[in-house]
Design an enzyme around this catalytic site. Structure first.
Site, PDB file in Angstrom:
ATOM      1  N   CYS A   9       0.365 -18.555  14.548  1.00 45.71           N
ATOM      2  CA  CYS A   9       0.712 -17.768  13.363  1.00 45.71           C
ATOM      3  C   CYS A   9       1.212 -16.415  13.878  1.00 45.71           C
ATOM      4  O   CYS A   9       1.706 -16.339  15.002  1.00 45.71           O
ATOM      5  CB  CYS A   9      -0.454 -17.656  12.381  1.00 45.71           C
ATOM      6  N   ARG A  15      -4.943 -17.487  10.064  1.00 38.88           N
ATOM      7  CA  ARG A  15      -4.558 -18.886   9.912  1.00 38.88           C
ATOM      8  C   ARG A  15      -4.708 -19.717  11.175  1.00 38.88           C
ATOM      9  O   ARG A  15      -5.334 -20.785  11.141  1.00 38.88           O
ATOM     10  CB  ARG A  15      -3.110 -18.980   9.407  1.00 38.88           C
ATOM     11  N   ASP A 117       0.519 -16.231   4.868  1.00 37.84           N
ATOM     12  CA  ASP A 117      -0.505 -15.361   5.449  1.00 37.84           C
ATOM     13  C   ASP A 117      -1.354 -14.697   4.358  1.00 37.84           C
ATOM     14  O   ASP A 117      -0.826 -13.985   3.511  1.00 37.84           O
ATOM     15  CB  ASP A 117       0.187 -14.291   6.279  1.00 37.84           C
TER      16      ASP A 117
END
Length: 147
Positions: A9, A15, A117
């Site tokens: 990420c 994440r 996100d």
């Protein structure tokens, strides 16, 4: 067969570590090495507190996580690289074209779904991201020889 999976990420605090720890919890120890990294990692930082709390509430402890920057060695060593967004796949392809054939979205099996996100957003954004990450991990298991 995939021996090393890398989740990617941006910051490597929400994440990708969530996906890393979830995948580890779903596969047998010793079978597959799982790691995570960030395109713009907050190097040395632990998981975001909210992301860690959501993960813990689902029975997985991510407290040992330390964010790391994505680099050419991690890309080279990984057999499968699972990114959270199409823009991450594209960024990896631009910076390391040799890795392009092993980079996919975690949401590949959900029609190439981006997992956005949740960083800096309310708790419900983290819960939503968790559900998408969990589904992505679950849907990849059969392709890893796991159920």
């Amino acid at each position: 067969m995939f021996k090393r999976i890398l989740f990617v990420c941006i910051g490597n605090i929400c994440r990708s570590p969530t996906a890393e720890f979830l995948m580890r919890s779903r596969i047998a120890p010793g079978g597959i090495e799982v790691a995570s990294a960030g395109l713009g990692a907050l190097v040395g930082k632990p998981m975001d507190a909210t992301a860690a709390q959501v993960l813990l509430e689902h029975g997985v402890d991510g407290s040992g996580h330390v964010a790391q920057q994505l680099n050419s060695e991690l890309l080279r060593r990984s057999d499968l690289i699972l990114a959270m967004e199409k823009s991450h796949v594209a960024a990896i392809g631009r910076s390391a074209p040799q890795a392009s054939g092993k980079v996919f979205l975690l949401g590949k099996w959900q029609s190439d779904l981006d997992i956005l996100d949740p960083y800096g957003q309310p708790r419900h954004a983290f819960d939503h991201a968790y559900r998408l990450i969990e589904k992505g991990v679950f849907d990849w298991l059969p392709h890893l020889g796991k159920r």
